[in-house]
Design a protein around this motif. Structure first.
Motif, PDB file in Angstrom:
ATOM      1  N   ASP A   1     -45.737 -22.296  60.148  1.00 22.10           N
ATOM      2  CA  ASP A   1     -46.535 -21.717  59.336  1.00 22.10           C
ATOM      3  C   ASP A   1     -46.806 -22.568  58.095  1.00 22.10           C
ATOM      4  O   ASP A   1     -46.002 -22.658  57.303  1.00 22.10           O
ATOM      5  CB  ASP A   1     -46.328 -20.221  58.965  1.00 22.10           C
ATOM      6  N   TYR A   2     -48.163 -22.434  57.510  1.00 17.99           N
ATOM      7  CA  TYR A   2     -48.526 -23.033  56.314  1.00 17.99           C
ATOM      8  C   TYR A   2     -49.150 -21.764  55.392  1.00 17.99           C
ATOM      9  O   TYR A   2     -50.093 -21.373  55.897  1.00 17.99           O
ATOM     10  CB  TYR A   2     -49.503 -24.256  56.347  1.00 17.99           C
ATOM     11  N   LEU A   3     -48.273 -21.391  54.551  1.00 16.70           N
ATOM     12  CA  LEU A   3     -48.531 -20.132  53.867  1.00 16.70           C
ATOM     13  C   LEU A   3     -48.490 -20.687  52.218  1.00 16.70           C
ATOM     14  O   LEU A   3     -47.516 -20.411  51.611  1.00 16.70           O
ATOM     15  CB  LEU A   3     -47.693 -18.961  54.281  1.00 16.70           C
ATOM     16  N   PRO A   4     -49.562 -20.888  51.743  1.00 15.29           N
ATOM     17  CA  PRO A   4     -49.640 -21.256  50.247  1.00 15.29           C
ATOM     18  C   PRO A   4     -49.246 -20.172  49.360  1.00 15.29           C
ATOM     19  O   PRO A   4     -49.809 -19.073  49.707  1.00 15.29           O
ATOM     20  CB  PRO A   4     -51.264 -21.804  49.960  1.00 15.29           C
ATOM     21  N   ALA A   5     -48.533 -20.167  48.442  1.00 14.13           N
ATOM     22  CA  ALA A   5     -48.004 -19.363  47.541  1.00 14.13           C
ATOM     23  C   ALA A   5     -49.293 -19.096  46.598  1.00 14.13           C
ATOM     24  O   ALA A   5     -49.973 -20.120  46.226  1.00 14.13           O
ATOM     25  CB  ALA A   5     -46.757 -19.543  46.971  1.00 14.13           C
ATOM     26  N   ARG A   6     -49.434 -17.862  45.641  1.00  8.19           N
ATOM     27  CA  ARG A   6     -50.086 -17.606  44.828  1.00  8.19           C
ATOM     28  C   ARG A   6     -50.136 -18.599  43.497  1.00  8.19           C
ATOM     29  O   ARG A   6     -49.010 -18.794  43.241  1.00  8.19           O
ATOM     30  CB  ARG A   6     -49.991 -16.355  44.217  1.00  8.19           C
ATOM     31  N   GLY A   7     -51.205 -19.327  43.170  1.00 14.32           N
ATOM     32  CA  GLY A   7     -51.250 -20.147  42.291  1.00 14.32           C
ATOM     33  C   GLY A   7     -50.767 -21.557  42.667  1.00 14.32           C
ATOM     34  O   GLY A   7     -50.896 -22.295  41.801  1.00 14.32           O
ATOM     35  N   GLU A   8     -50.414 -21.754  43.842  1.00 17.36           N
ATOM     36  CA  GLU A   8     -50.333 -23.127  44.519  1.00 17.36           C
ATOM     37  C   GLU A   8     -51.254 -23.857  44.547  1.00 17.36           C
ATOM     38  O   GLU A   8     -52.314 -23.410  45.002  1.00 17.36           O
ATOM     39  CB  GLU A   8     -49.409 -23.053  45.763  1.00 17.36           C
ATOM     40  N   SER A   9     -51.012 -24.991  44.088  1.00 20.22           N
ATOM     41  CA  SER A   9     -52.401 -26.279  44.086  1.00 20.22           C
ATOM     42  C   SER A   9     -52.409 -26.506  45.537  1.00 20.22           C
ATOM     43  O   SER A   9     -51.288 -26.825  46.387  1.00 20.22           O
ATOM     44  CB  SER A   9     -51.909 -27.358  43.385  1.00 20.22           C
ATOM     45  N   VAL A  10     -53.745 -26.372  46.138  1.00 18.48           N
ATOM     46  CA  VAL A  10     -54.077 -26.702  47.362  1.00 18.48           C
ATOM     47  C   VAL A  10     -55.052 -27.635  47.681  1.00 18.48           C
ATOM     48  O   VAL A  10     -56.048 -27.627  46.551  1.00 18.48           O
ATOM     49  CB  VAL A  10     -54.435 -25.313  48.348  1.00 18.48           C
TER      50      VAL A  10
ATOM     51  N   LYS B   1     -59.313 -17.682  49.117  1.00 18.04           N
ATOM     52  CA  LYS B   1     -57.897 -17.922  48.179  1.00 18.04           C
ATOM     53  C   LYS B   1     -56.843 -18.537  48.904  1.00 18.04           C
ATOM     54  O   LYS B   1     -56.531 -18.358  50.189  1.00 18.04           O
ATOM     55  CB  LYS B   1     -57.412 -16.604  47.536  1.00 18.04           C
ATOM     56  N   ALA B   2     -56.149 -19.351  48.075  1.00 23.21           N
ATOM     57  CA  ALA B   2     -54.984 -20.070  48.590  1.00 23.21           C
ATOM     58  C   ALA B   2     -53.926 -19.243  49.210  1.00 23.21           C
ATOM     59  O   ALA B   2     -53.277 -19.221  50.558  1.00 23.21           O
ATOM     60  CB  ALA B   2     -54.339 -20.933  47.667  1.00 23.21           C
ATOM     61  N   GLU B   3     -53.593 -18.348  48.506  1.00 24.18           N
ATOM     62  CA  GLU B   3     -52.634 -17.295  49.137  1.00 24.18           C
ATOM     63  C   GLU B   3     -53.030 -16.358  50.107  1.00 24.18           C
ATOM     64  O   GLU B   3     -52.395 -15.429  50.747  1.00 24.18           O
ATOM     65  CB  GLU B   3     -52.155 -16.346  47.922  1.00 24.18           C
ATOM     66  N   SER B   4     -54.239 -16.405  50.538  1.00 20.52           N
ATOM     67  CA  SER B   4     -54.819 -15.548  51.524  1.00 20.52           C
ATOM     68  C   SER B   4     -54.961 -16.368  52.758  1.00 20.52           C
ATOM     69  O   SER B   4     -55.615 -15.714  53.668  1.00 20.52           O
ATOM     70  CB  SER B   4     -56.348 -15.004  51.051  1.00 20.52           C
TER      71      SER B   4
END
Length: 142
Positions: free
Chosen positions: A93-102, A35-38
């Motif tokens: 750090d690249y840390l995508p947020a929950r629901g962020e389009s990646v 998952k993006a947020e993980s």
């Protein structure tokens, strides 16, 4: 005489220690689940030079395999340059947020990551590393 000074200056420049010598120490990838947020991708930079380094940006890029083109997923930059003091490190750090389009490539079980460090008007250095998912276990640099 003019040629002598040009050659002498070039040789002197080669003999001096590097004023600013930035390198990518490692790229760490930690993915708890697909998952993006993980996902966390950390780029560790080190200035091995004698003076502060001015980095205009760092491009974090991914691709699925050797045959694919690199795609930029994040550009780290600063209004007036990122500054790394002599013999100091900088972690990005690249840390995508929950629901962020990646980019969907980072959600695949295998991909490659590259960090490209840009200085004023030039590429200073870059580094690549492959990633194979072992969810929940951080990947150490190779």
């Amino acid at each position: 005489m003019k040629k002598f000074f040009v050659v002498g200056a070039a040789l002197a420049a080669l003999a001096l220690p590097a004023l600013a010598e930035v390198r990518v120490d490692d790229i760490l990838i930690n993915q708890v689940s697909p998952k993006a947020e993980s996902t966390n991708i950390r780029v560790n930079l080190f200035n091995n030079g004698a003076q502060a380094a001015r980095v205009s940006s760092v491009d974090l890029q991914v691709r699925a395999n050797d045959g694919d083109n690199w795609q930029t997923i994040k550009t780290f930059d600063h209004k007036n340059y990122l500054k790394i003091m002599p013999h100091k490190r900088l972690a990005l750090d690249y840390l995508p947020a929950r629901g962020e389009s990646v980019n969907p490539t980072i959600l695949q079980p295998e991909f490659q990551v590259r960090a490209v460090v840009n200085g004023p008007g030039m590429v200073m250095t870059s580094a690549e590393r492959p990633y194979t998912a072992h969810y929940g276990l951080p990947q150490m640099p190779r």
